[in-house]
Write a protein that holds these residues in place. Structure first.
Motif, PDB file in Angstrom:
ATOM      1  N   ALA A  84       4.948  -3.724 -11.863  1.00 40.71           N
ATOM      2  CA  ALA A  84       4.534  -2.614 -12.332  1.00 40.71           C
ATOM      3  C   ALA A  84       4.932  -1.455 -11.088  1.00 40.71           C
ATOM      4  O   ALA A  84       5.070  -0.322 -11.439  1.00 40.71           O
ATOM      5  CB  ALA A  84       2.969  -2.553 -12.366  1.00 40.71           C
ATOM      6  N   THR A  85       4.913  -1.783  -9.735  1.00 38.79           N
ATOM      7  CA  THR A  85       5.361  -0.672  -8.878  1.00 38.79           C
ATOM      8  C   THR A  85       6.763  -0.188  -9.074  1.00 38.79           C
ATOM      9  O   THR A  85       7.040   0.910  -8.304  1.00 38.79           O
ATOM     10  CB  THR A  85       5.176  -1.355  -7.439  1.00 38.79           C
ATOM     11  OG1 THR A  85       6.057  -2.469  -7.253  1.00 38.79           O
ATOM     12  CG2 THR A  85       3.774  -1.678  -6.951  1.00 38.79           C
ATOM     13  N   ALA A  86       7.600  -0.947  -9.736  1.00 39.52           N
ATOM     14  CA  ALA A  86       9.112  -0.524  -9.831  1.00 39.52           C
ATOM     15  C   ALA A  86       9.260   0.308 -11.358  1.00 39.52           C
ATOM     16  O   ALA A  86      10.389   0.475 -11.683  1.00 39.52           O
ATOM     17  CB  ALA A  86       9.894  -1.799  -9.763  1.00 39.52           C
TER      18      ALA A  86
ATOM     19  N   SER B  15       9.974   2.343 -14.294  1.00 36.42           N
ATOM     20  CA  SER B  15      10.815   3.592 -13.894  1.00 36.42           C
ATOM     21  C   SER B  15      10.929   4.180 -15.640  1.00 36.42           C
ATOM     22  O   SER B  15      11.582   3.400 -16.347  1.00 36.42           O
ATOM     23  CB  SER B  15      12.246   3.290 -13.442  1.00 36.42           C
ATOM     24  OG  SER B  15      13.136   4.212 -13.647  1.00 36.42           O
TER      25      SER B  15
ATOM     26  N   ARG C  12       5.024   9.203 -15.326  1.00 40.33           N
ATOM     27  CA  ARG C  12       4.948   7.483 -15.005  1.00 40.33           C
ATOM     28  C   ARG C  12       3.509   7.069 -14.965  1.00 40.33           C
ATOM     29  O   ARG C  12       3.108   6.197 -15.696  1.00 40.33           O
ATOM     30  CB  ARG C  12       5.524   7.103 -13.861  1.00 40.33           C
ATOM     31  CG  ARG C  12       5.339   5.557 -13.310  1.00 40.33           C
ATOM     32  CD  ARG C  12       6.321   5.355 -11.984  1.00 40.33           C
ATOM     33  NE  ARG C  12       6.166   4.113 -11.518  1.00 40.33           N
ATOM     34  CZ  ARG C  12       5.044   3.730 -10.725  1.00 40.33           C
ATOM     35  NH1 ARG C  12       4.355   4.483 -10.227  1.00 40.33           N
ATOM     36  NH2 ARG C  12       5.063   2.741 -10.187  1.00 40.33           N
ATOM     37  N   ASP C  13       2.582   7.915 -14.514  1.00 38.87           N
ATOM     38  CA  ASP C  13       1.043   7.668 -14.561  1.00 38.87           C
ATOM     39  C   ASP C  13       0.639   7.446 -15.974  1.00 38.87           C
ATOM     40  O   ASP C  13      -0.336   6.759 -16.051  1.00 38.87           O
ATOM     41  CB  ASP C  13       0.495   8.617 -13.455  1.00 38.87           C
ATOM     42  CG  ASP C  13       0.523   8.098 -12.238  1.00 38.87           C
ATOM     43  OD1 ASP C  13       0.964   7.028 -11.692  1.00 38.87           O
ATOM     44  OD2 ASP C  13      -0.076   8.883 -11.230  1.00 38.87           O
TER      45      ASP C  13
ATOM     46  N   ILE D 207       1.423   4.296 -17.349  1.00 36.25           N
ATOM     47  CA  ILE D 207       0.727   3.190 -16.598  1.00 36.25           C
ATOM     48  C   ILE D 207      -0.717   3.081 -17.158  1.00 36.25           C
ATOM     49  O   ILE D 207      -1.190   2.409 -17.472  1.00 36.25           O
ATOM     50  CB  ILE D 207       0.923   3.336 -15.202  1.00 36.25           C
ATOM     51  CG1 ILE D 207       2.100   2.891 -14.742  1.00 36.25           C
ATOM     52  CG2 ILE D 207      -0.415   2.165 -14.660  1.00 36.25           C
ATOM     53  CD1 ILE D 207       2.592   3.035 -13.194  1.00 36.25           C
TER      54      ILE D 207
ATOM     55  N   THR E 239      -2.186  -6.949  -8.087  1.00 37.23           N
ATOM     56  CA  THR E 239      -2.201  -6.000  -6.985  1.00 37.23           C
ATOM     57  C   THR E 239      -2.127  -4.426  -7.618  1.00 37.23           C
ATOM     58  O   THR E 239      -1.402  -4.329  -8.496  1.00 37.23           O
ATOM     59  CB  THR E 239      -0.738  -6.156  -6.094  1.00 37.23           C
ATOM     60  OG1 THR E 239      -0.849  -7.385  -5.619  1.00 37.23           O
ATOM     61  CG2 THR E 239      -0.706  -5.083  -5.028  1.00 37.23           C
TER      62      THR E 239
ATOM     63  N   VAL F 168      -1.628  -0.549  -8.244  1.00 37.38           N
ATOM     64  CA  VAL F 168      -0.496   0.188  -8.316  1.00 37.38           C
ATOM     65  C   VAL F 168      -0.731   1.321  -7.158  1.00 37.38           C
ATOM     66  O   VAL F 168      -1.826   1.958  -7.159  1.00 37.38           O
ATOM     67  CB  VAL F 168      -0.105   0.845  -9.571  1.00 37.38           C
ATOM     68  CG1 VAL F 168       1.103   1.748  -9.509  1.00 37.38           C
ATOM     69  CG2 VAL F 168       0.093  -0.355 -10.606  1.00 37.38           C
ATOM     70  N   PRO F 169       0.125   1.289  -6.164  1.00 38.80           N
ATOM     71  CA  PRO F 169      -0.156   2.270  -5.025  1.00 38.80           C
ATOM     72  C   PRO F 169      -0.400   3.834  -5.598  1.00 38.80           C
ATOM     73  O   PRO F 169       0.635   4.311  -6.366  1.00 38.80           O
ATOM     74  CB  PRO F 169       1.127   2.230  -4.293  1.00 38.80           C
ATOM     75  CG  PRO F 169       1.570   0.901  -4.285  1.00 38.80           C
ATOM     76  CD  PRO F 169       1.309   0.760  -6.139  1.00 38.80           C
TER      77      PRO F 169
ATOM     78  N   TYR G  83      -2.147   5.067  -7.638  1.00 37.42           N
ATOM     79  CA  TYR G  83      -2.860   5.187  -9.117  1.00 37.42           C
ATOM     80  C   TYR G  83      -4.474   5.232  -9.041  1.00 37.42           C
ATOM     81  O   TYR G  83      -5.083   4.067  -8.487  1.00 37.42           O
ATOM     82  CB  TYR G  83      -2.293   3.993  -9.915  1.00 37.42           C
ATOM     83  CG  TYR G  83      -2.928   4.240 -11.353  1.00 37.42           C
ATOM     84  CD1 TYR G  83      -2.282   5.287 -12.197  1.00 37.42           C
ATOM     85  CD2 TYR G  83      -3.844   3.294 -11.885  1.00 37.42           C
ATOM     86  CE1 TYR G  83      -2.810   5.311 -13.594  1.00 37.42           C
ATOM     87  CE2 TYR G  83      -4.341   3.462 -13.074  1.00 37.42           C
ATOM     88  CZ  TYR G  83      -3.943   4.376 -13.868  1.00 37.42           C
ATOM     89  OH  TYR G  83      -4.368   4.516 -15.167  1.00 37.42           O
TER      90      TYR G  83
END
Length: 223
Positions: free
Chosen positions: A34-36, A38, A60-61, A64, A113, A115-116, A118
């Protein structure tokens, strides 16, 4: 009789494109995480320009958020159906595992993990609260004569996460024990950490269920 679709052709097309974007997003999450994620990569895969895709998801948010909402809603609906059919805690736990194995990317997005950067909106928190309420109801239905523990006393004053559920502290403790230990097993299984170890993860999951049921039901070593 089927309900008539009153949407305009433009609205139906928009819904179709948004669904296609989400499918490509899930495929991307499965391969890169998920972190990648695009939006430009998804647009290229769909033969669209980046600006064109941003007409369907502004950021993107936003994408997500929709993916996380869909994942939580899918799991909540699965547990609601099982609960209405009379499922006990063990059956509900196996329903969670079955859902996770069928939808590993969805499971890891909401329980893996974070998502940074978010932060989930309140609407998603409400759906996750539905899931916990079903678990708390199932835990409350189990008999227990376990003595009170220091953590029970702590939960008496630290129960905001239960979202107003009337369960007593001992039930809150039981629910947290089930939730954390079973997700621990599931997360390790889905991340592939049991691969090559030579045992059946389904049997480990069942053994954890049996252990948790015994320890929180008869005053055993888990108390």
């Amino acid at each position: 009789m089927a309900e008539m679709d009153t949407r305009t052709p433009r609205e139906r097309y928009r819904t179709q494109v948004r669904a296609e974007i989400k499918e490509h997003a899930w495929e991307q999450i499965a391969t890169t995480g998920a972190t990648a994620l695009s939006l430009n990569a998804i647009a290229k895969h769909m033969g669209m320009s980046g600006p064109a895709l941003y007409r369907y998801y502004a950021s993107r948010d936003e994408l997500i958020t929709e993916l996380i909402r869909d994942a939580y809603r899918s799991l909540a609906d699965t547990l609601h159906s099982a609960s209405l059919a009379g499922a006990d805690l063990t059956v509900l736990a196996h329903a969670v595992r079955g859902w996770a194995l069928a939808h590993p990317q969805r499971y890891l997005l909401i329980y893996g993990t974070p998502v940074p950067g978010y932060h989930a909106p309140d609407a998603i928190t409400l759906i996750s609260s539905e899931i916990m309420a079903i678990l708390l109801d199932a835990c409350a239905a189990l008999p227990s004569d376990s003595p009170a523990t220091p953590f029970d006393a702590h939960l008496a004053d630290h129960r905001d996460w239960a979202d107003g559920h009337p369960a007593p502290p001992a039930v809150l403790h039981r629910a947290l024990s089930f939730w954390t230990r079973l997700h621990g097993v599931l997360s390790l299984e889905l991340a592939g950490h049991f691969t090559g170890m030579g045992f059946d993860p389904a049997l480990l999951f069942a053994a954890e269920l049996d252990d948790l049921s015994a320890h929180r039901g008869d005053g055993g070593p888990g108390d």
